[in-house]
Design a protein around this motif. Structure first.
Motif, PDB file in Angstrom:
ATOM      1  N   ILE A  58       0.843  -1.205   0.000  1.00 13.58           N
ATOM      2  CA  ILE A  58       0.000   0.000   0.000  1.00 13.58           C
ATOM      3  C   ILE A  58       0.877   1.254   0.000  1.00 13.58           C
ATOM      4  O   ILE A  58       0.615   2.230  -0.720  1.00 13.58           O
ATOM      5  CB  ILE A  58      -0.941  -0.008   1.220  1.00 13.58           C
ATOM      6  CG1 ILE A  58      -1.952  -1.154   1.074  1.00 13.58           C
ATOM      7  CG2 ILE A  58      -1.641   1.326   1.381  1.00 13.58           C
ATOM      8  CD1 ILE A  58      -2.820  -1.371   2.278  1.00 13.58           C
ATOM      9  N   LYS A  59       1.961   1.232   0.785  1.00 14.49           N
ATOM     10  CA  LYS A  59       2.858   2.397   0.853  1.00 14.49           C
ATOM     11  C   LYS A  59       3.491   2.683  -0.514  1.00 14.49           C
ATOM     12  O   LYS A  59       3.603   3.838  -0.941  1.00 14.49           O
ATOM     13  CB  LYS A  59       3.948   2.160   1.896  1.00 14.49           C
ATOM     14  CG  LYS A  59       4.913   3.340   2.041  1.00 14.49           C
ATOM     15  CD  LYS A  59       6.041   3.023   3.001  1.00 14.49           C
ATOM     16  CE  LYS A  59       5.539   2.955   4.432  1.00 14.49           C
ATOM     17  NZ  LYS A  59       6.669   2.814   5.388  1.00 14.49           N
ATOM     18  N   LYS A  60       3.905   1.653  -1.226  1.00 14.52           N
ATOM     19  CA  LYS A  60       4.516   1.840  -2.539  1.00 14.52           C
ATOM     20  C   LYS A  60       3.533   2.458  -3.526  1.00 14.52           C
ATOM     21  O   LYS A  60       3.895   3.330  -4.329  1.00 14.52           O
ATOM     22  CB  LYS A  60       5.044   0.513  -3.079  1.00 14.52           C
ATOM     23  CG  LYS A  60       6.283   0.008  -2.364  1.00 14.52           C
ATOM     24  CD  LYS A  60       6.731  -1.337  -2.926  1.00 14.52           C
ATOM     25  CE  LYS A  60       7.978  -1.844  -2.195  1.00 14.52           C
ATOM     26  NZ  LYS A  60       8.411  -3.160  -2.726  1.00 14.52           N
TER      27      LYS A  60
ATOM     28  N   GLU B 273      -7.028   0.045  -1.471  1.00 13.76           N
ATOM     29  CA  GLU B 273      -7.458  -1.002  -0.529  1.00 13.76           C
ATOM     30  C   GLU B 273      -6.979  -2.352  -1.049  1.00 13.76           C
ATOM     31  O   GLU B 273      -6.968  -2.599  -2.268  1.00 13.76           O
ATOM     32  CB  GLU B 273      -8.975  -1.007  -0.378  1.00 13.76           C
ATOM     33  CG  GLU B 273      -9.532   0.299   0.194  1.00 13.76           C
ATOM     34  CD  GLU B 273     -11.034   0.406   0.083  1.00 13.76           C
ATOM     35  OE1 GLU B 273     -11.596   1.271   0.760  1.00 13.76           O
ATOM     36  OE2 GLU B 273     -11.630  -0.382  -0.680  1.00 13.76           O
ATOM     37  N   VAL B 274      -6.595  -3.240  -0.133  1.00 15.37           N
ATOM     38  CA  VAL B 274      -6.154  -4.588  -0.494  1.00 15.37           C
ATOM     39  C   VAL B 274      -7.024  -5.598   0.266  1.00 15.37           C
ATOM     40  O   VAL B 274      -7.149  -5.506   1.497  1.00 15.37           O
ATOM     41  CB  VAL B 274      -4.667  -4.799  -0.170  1.00 15.37           C
ATOM     42  CG1 VAL B 274      -4.247  -6.224  -0.519  1.00 15.37           C
ATOM     43  CG2 VAL B 274      -3.806  -3.792  -0.931  1.00 15.37           C
ATOM     44  N   TYR B 275      -7.635  -6.531  -0.475  1.00 21.79           N
ATOM     45  CA  TYR B 275      -8.524  -7.539   0.122  1.00 21.79           C
ATOM     46  C   TYR B 275      -7.954  -8.935  -0.100  1.00 21.79           C
ATOM     47  O   TYR B 275      -7.377  -9.225  -1.154  1.00 21.79           O
ATOM     48  CB  TYR B 275      -9.911  -7.498  -0.514  1.00 21.79           C
ATOM     49  CG  TYR B 275     -10.668  -6.211  -0.269  1.00 21.79           C
ATOM     50  CD1 TYR B 275     -11.426  -6.045   0.882  1.00 21.79           C
ATOM     51  CD2 TYR B 275     -10.614  -5.179  -1.212  1.00 21.79           C
ATOM     52  CE1 TYR B 275     -12.117  -4.865   1.098  1.00 21.79           C
ATOM     53  CE2 TYR B 275     -11.302  -4.011  -1.007  1.00 21.79           C
ATOM     54  CZ  TYR B 275     -12.059  -3.855   0.158  1.00 21.79           C
ATOM     55  OH  TYR B 275     -12.741  -2.695   0.375  1.00 21.79           O
TER      56      TYR B 275
ATOM     57  N   ALA C 118      -3.068 -17.868  -0.922  1.00 21.28           N
ATOM     58  CA  ALA C 118      -3.981 -16.736  -0.720  1.00 21.28           C
ATOM     59  C   ALA C 118      -4.198 -16.008  -2.039  1.00 21.28           C
ATOM     60  O   ALA C 118      -3.285 -15.873  -2.863  1.00 21.28           O
ATOM     61  CB  ALA C 118      -3.418 -15.773   0.314  1.00 21.28           C
ATOM     62  N   HIS C 119      -5.447 -15.543  -2.245  1.00 21.26           N
ATOM     63  CA  HIS C 119      -5.821 -14.739  -3.407  1.00 21.26           C
ATOM     64  C   HIS C 119      -6.089 -13.323  -2.931  1.00 21.26           C
ATOM     65  O   HIS C 119      -6.815 -13.127  -1.944  1.00 21.26           O
ATOM     66  CB  HIS C 119      -7.060 -15.316  -4.086  1.00 21.26           C
ATOM     67  CG  HIS C 119      -6.872 -16.710  -4.604  1.00 21.26           C
ATOM     68  ND1 HIS C 119      -6.724 -17.012  -5.944  1.00 21.26           N
ATOM     69  CD2 HIS C 119      -6.781 -17.910  -3.953  1.00 21.26           C
ATOM     70  CE1 HIS C 119      -6.581 -18.309  -6.096  1.00 21.26           C
ATOM     71  NE2 HIS C 119      -6.606 -18.886  -4.896  1.00 21.26           N
ATOM     72  N   LEU C 120      -5.520 -12.309  -3.634  1.00 19.54           N
ATOM     73  CA  LEU C 120      -5.660 -10.899  -3.241  1.00 19.54           C
ATOM     74  C   LEU C 120      -6.338 -10.090  -4.331  1.00 19.54           C
ATOM     75  O   LEU C 120      -6.241 -10.423  -5.523  1.00 19.54           O
ATOM     76  CB  LEU C 120      -4.296 -10.256  -2.941  1.00 19.54           C
ATOM     77  CG  LEU C 120      -3.467 -10.836  -1.800  1.00 19.54           C
ATOM     78  CD1 LEU C 120      -2.183 -10.019  -1.630  1.00 19.54           C
ATOM     79  CD2 LEU C 120      -4.245 -10.829  -0.489  1.00 19.54           C
ATOM     80  N   GLN C 121      -7.017  -9.014  -3.864  1.00 23.34           N
ATOM     81  CA  GLN C 121      -7.590  -8.025  -4.785  1.00 23.34           C
ATOM     82  C   GLN C 121      -7.132  -6.631  -4.367  1.00 23.34           C
ATOM     83  O   GLN C 121      -7.239  -6.277  -3.184  1.00 23.34           O
ATOM     84  CB  GLN C 121      -9.116  -8.081  -4.766  1.00 23.34           C
ATOM     85  CG  GLN C 121      -9.741  -7.101  -5.767  1.00 23.34           C
ATOM     86  CD  GLN C 121     -11.244  -7.063  -5.650  1.00 23.34           C
ATOM     87  OE1 GLN C 121     -11.762  -6.639  -4.625  1.00 23.34           O
ATOM     88  NE2 GLN C 121     -11.944  -7.538  -6.690  1.00 23.34           N
ATOM     89  N   ILE C 122      -6.586  -5.871  -5.333  1.00 30.80           N
ATOM     90  CA  ILE C 122      -6.193  -4.466  -5.096  1.00 30.80           C
ATOM     91  C   ILE C 122      -7.259  -3.572  -5.697  1.00 30.80           C
ATOM     92  O   ILE C 122      -7.508  -3.619  -6.910  1.00 30.80           O
ATOM     93  CB  ILE C 122      -4.822  -4.150  -5.739  1.00 30.80           C
ATOM     94  CG1 ILE C 122      -3.741  -5.090  -5.169  1.00 30.80           C
ATOM     95  CG2 ILE C 122      -4.445  -2.692  -5.488  1.00 30.80           C
ATOM     96  CD1 ILE C 122      -2.405  -4.951  -5.868  1.00 30.80           C
TER      97      ILE C 122
END
Length: 880
Positions: A87-89, A100-102, A111-115
């Motif tokens: 998030i900082k980058k 937001e990151v989910y 794990a699966h992520l959504q930005i």
């Protein structure tokens, strides 16, 4: 996941913060659900599988994932720092908002992520209200408000703060800045906003009064005087403004304390200061001070000095035990940073090689308000120049520069020589005097060496004069070329013409002026270092002028009636070493031939014949004005010269007493004639012409001139220049009389147009050109014959507008006065014609000095009773 909360709080605008908190709560509930159903434990390591991107963005999914630093197959800890760093980058890229990151799915250790994010809006259109259109570009540039710029809360805040501070510094204390943004809705997917920038500067706030509390020793008036840029309203003040500028005010509070220190109150301080807003839109300043007690100097001891004795240093310090304590003066006597050539202890050491010396005054005792001082000196090792170089000279040859340097490799370091070198390079006129910089490279205190580099910036040193105009009954054309850095040795080398041969520091000038009634041709050349080894200037000039008489019947030039002048001059000028090397001794021999052919105008008593002028000129001058020859800020310039011919009357066998008697008799017969057509009038007039031809066959005279001017920098940008002038033309033989040539003509702009008879035109603004000669008793008007003696006083105050190489511009105000007469007996140097006025000067390298003056003459012209009033003068190619 605490880091995500912190990032959201720090990096997001206030108006979206609560929305993100709701999203975050939803995110946490999701994590709890996964923890219950998938054995989600705190700090568990997972391997990233699919990473998806959603939201309002024009960037590709791969680009955003790359920005985040996350990648498929990477092992991360959830919760942990990995997602927080991602998030900082993304925030640091300054491209996105609402980041937001989910975690969308967990399958075992995968794990699966959504930005989810949105692009920052780009600036579409900017409208600025409240300032002139000419200022808009500067505001856009200073605040980076170009179209396409990402609009952030930080951009809006910094823009508002910058403009508010900017205008407050300019005296608009009540400045208010409002910025509104409106989202642009159209078919383009990129988020864009229009910005409206409203600036309300208000009126500049003036200071009604400045009062001090707690001051008993120094009065309010004394303290107000010490405030250089903060002044209360005073109608008669012209040079100082009464507008409030906060930065200037803060500096002036320090000047108040300095004033106390200069009077012995070293403990004085400002307790408080306040601004009171008045109903008339002005402000009042109230300053509370604490003066403390007065101090005096006690014993002053020098520690560490071996090169100079205590007595020698005490004479430089010029402070004695018992003097009122003045810390400002003490520091100036140790090292005066405002004057590079000051007579202080630091310069005493540095002018004699001790570049690495340090001198520090230390207060060792303050008992009974008596301060004992130790001046602690670390002399160091004498420094010598290792290498000396010049950079930036693209046109001027190295030898022209190096011969002016006062610093040489292997020579003992001297600050005075460095300062003098900068001055000499500036006086050449080939470089921008404001840009000459001495750079100290590779100082080595152990070895005692220093490398010296002078950085220069070439400026145009050649000038062209091309003029055309209507005057004197016809068209007048002028073509002038002046090459001030010429190279005559390359004049036959085709490859040297870029566009002319340059670089050897020689001066060459050509000038042609012509109309129906006259033609003037002139050529001059000078070499400043004849032979290349010594500063001996050789100069020569050649000129020819042909003037035709006006025919009143046809309105054209009568070429059968002419007045020709041919002249040649050779001169040498040598720089002296005694009394100092600012002195120059000059000598010149000149010859002029005046040839009149049926030229009867009244300018001379004979219309046919000739006169010869062979003369020798001796001059002594001293010029130590500071670096810039166009706008000197210090120093002085004095010159004395005498020009004389041979005393022909001692050996040519002519009885001038008898000739003078014959002349008077002829004048009387002419005056007694009944008309100009009378035979006696014609005969007497011819006799007068014959006598004058004998008297002025070879001109016999001596001329003495003196001028002196001083430059004093009153403040950083104000320069005062007083100047005095004097000239006298005399005769060896009173019976022969003062010649009608070589005379002084006072008044006007000082331009010597139509100077056919060797006259010298002396500037005195506020009066018509050449109008202030002595009164001709026969006509009751100013004489047309000029004067044999004059003096002039002038005072100028100069202010620079810009001193850039492309154009140097300064404004000036002047007071001046002068007097002239035809005999020393009738001369009164204090019965002067006075004037005052304003002007401006513009120096452009290609055209020389241009200017305009508006002068008001306070006295009447000779033979008149009403003051002259206003005159406008145009200045071309002169420096006053």
């Amino acid at each position: 996941m605490g880091k995500q909360v912190n990032n959201l709080a720090k990096k997001t605008p206030t108006h979206t913060y609560f929305k993100r908190c709701l999203s975050l709560l939803f995110f946490i509930s999701c994590l709890n659900s996964y923890a219950q159903n998938s054995n989600f434990n705190e700090g568990t390591k997972y391997t990233l599988a699919e990473i998806t991107v959603s939201g309002n963005t024009t960037f590709s999914e791969q680009t955003i994932i790359t920005y985040s630093g996350l990648r498929k197959g990477k092992e991360i800890t959830i919760p942990g720092e990995d997602i927080g760093n991602a998030i900082k980058k993304l925030w640091n890229s300054k491209l996105f908002s609402d980041i937001e990151v989910y975690v969308t799915k967990i399958e075992g250790d995968v794990a699966h992520l959504q930005i989810k994010l949105s692009d920052l809006p780009q600036l579409n259109e900017l409208k600025i209200n409240g300032v002139k259109k000419g200022k808009h570009e500067g505001i856009i540039k200073d605040n980076k408000l170009r179209k396409g710029t990402k609009v952030t809360e930080n951009l809006i805040t910094t823009t508002k703060n910058f403009l508010t501070k900017k205008y407050k510094k300019e005296g608009f204390l009540n400045t208010k800045v409002h910025i509104n943004t409106v989202e642009v809705k159209d078919s383009i997917e990129t988020a864009r906003v229009n910005m409206v920038l409203n600036i309300d500067k208000g009126e500049k706030v003036k200071i009604k009064d400045i009062t001090f509390n707690g001051n008993d020793v120094l009065s309010d008036k004394q303290l107000r005087k010490s405030m250089k840029g903060t002044k209360q309203i005073k109608r008669i003040r012209l040079l100082k403004r009464s507008k409030f500028i906060d930065s200037t005010y803060q500096a002036d509070l320090g000047h108040v304390i300095d004033t106390y220190k200069e009077n012995g109150y070293r403990d004085a301080r400002i307790l408080a200061d306040s601004i009171i807003y008045n109903n008339d839109k002005t402000i009042s300043l109230v300053i509370d001070v604490k003066e403390g007690e007065p101090y005096t100097f006690g014993k002053i001891n020098f520690i560490g000095n071996t090169v100079y004795t205590n007595d020698q240093l005490s004479r430089l310090l010029r402070i004695r035990e018992g003097d009122t304590y003045n810390g400002i003066l003490l520091q100036e006597r140790i090292a005066d940073n405002s004057k590079p050539d000051a007579q202080d202890i630091t310069n005493q050491y540095q002018n004699n090689g001790y570049l690495f010396s340090s001198i520090n005054p230390v207060e060792v005792s303050a008992d009974n308000n008596i301060i004992d001082i130790e001046v602690r000196i670390s002399e160091g090792k004498p420094a010598y120049f290792n290498t000396v170089s010049v950079v930036g000279n693209d046109k001027t040859n190295d030898h022209v520069i190096y011969r002016e340097l006062r610093t040489r490799p292997g020579q003992l370091y001297s600050k005075a020589n460095v300062v003098r070198t900068v001055r000499e390079l500036g006086q050449l006129g080939f470089f921008d005097a404001q840009e000459i910089s001495p750079n100290f490279n590779n100082p080595n205190p152990v070895e005692g060496t220093i490398d010296m580099e002078y950085s220069v910036k070439e400026t145009g040193s050649s000038q062209i004069e091309l003029q055309g105009g209507y005057g004197g009954g016809g068209f007048i054309g002028t073509l002038g070329l002046s090459f001030n850095n010429f190279s005559i040795k390359n004049i036959f080398k085709k490859e040297a013409y870029k566009p002319i041969p340059m670089g050897d520091g020689q001066k060459l000038a050509l000038r042609l002026q012509a109309s129906r009634f006259y033609q003037t041709y002139s050529f001059s050349f000078s070499e400043p270092w004849l032979g290349g080894k010594r500063p001996v200037q050789f100069s020569t000039s050649l000129s020819h002028t042909k003037q035709f008489l006006f025919d009143f019947n046809t309105g054209n030039a009568d070429k059968s009636k002419s007045f020709n002048i041919t002249g040649i001059t050779f001169g040498l000028a040598k720089r002296l070493q005694v009394p100092d090397d600012y002195f120059t001794l000059s000598q010149a021999i000149s010859y002029q031939r005046y040839d009149l052919n049926n030229y009867n105008t009244g300018l001379f008593t004979f219309g046919d014949g000739f006169s010869n002028n062979l003369s020798y000129t001796f001059g002594l001058s001293r010029n130590n004005t500071s670096v810039d020859p166009i706008f000197p800020t210090g120093g002085s310039n004095f010159s004395f010269s005498t020009k004389f011919s041979l005393p022909y009357s001692l050996f040519n066998g002519v009885d001038y007493e008898e000739l003078s008697e014959d002349y008077d008799e002829a004048l009387e017969r002419r005056s007694n004639a009944s008309s100009t057509a009378d035979r006696d009038y014609i005969a007497a007039n011819n006799e007068i012409a014959e006598i004058d031809q004998k008297r002025y066959n070879w001109l016999e005279f001596y001329k003495v001139k003196f001028s002196g001017e001083w430059y004093t920098q009153i403040t950083k940008n104000l320069v005062l220049r007083p100047k005095i002038e004097f000239g006298f033309l005399g005769a060896y033989n009173n019976a022969r009389g003062v010649i009608p040539f070589e005379r002084f003509y006072l008044g006007g702009d000082g331009l010597g147009n139509f100077s056919l008879d060797g006259r010298e035109v002396v500037q005195l603004r506020g009066y018509p050109n050449q109008s202030l000669t002595h009164l001709d008793e026969s006509t009751g008007q100013a004489s047309q014959d000029g004067s044999s003696i004059y003096n002039k006083f002038s005072l100028e105050l100069r202010y620079p507008i810009t001193l850039k190489a492309s154009a140097k511009i300064y404004a000036l105000g002047f007071l001046e006065g002068g007097a002239s007469s035809d005999s020393f007996r009738d001369f009164n140097p204090f019965n002067i014609n006075r004037s005052a006025g304003l002007g401006i000067r513009i120096f452009m390298p290609a055209f020389g000095l241009l200017g305009i003056d508006f002068g008001h003459g306070f006295d009447p012209l000779p033979g008149q009773t009403v003051k002259n009033g206003w005159e406008t003068h145009f200045i071309i190619g002169q420096q006053f």
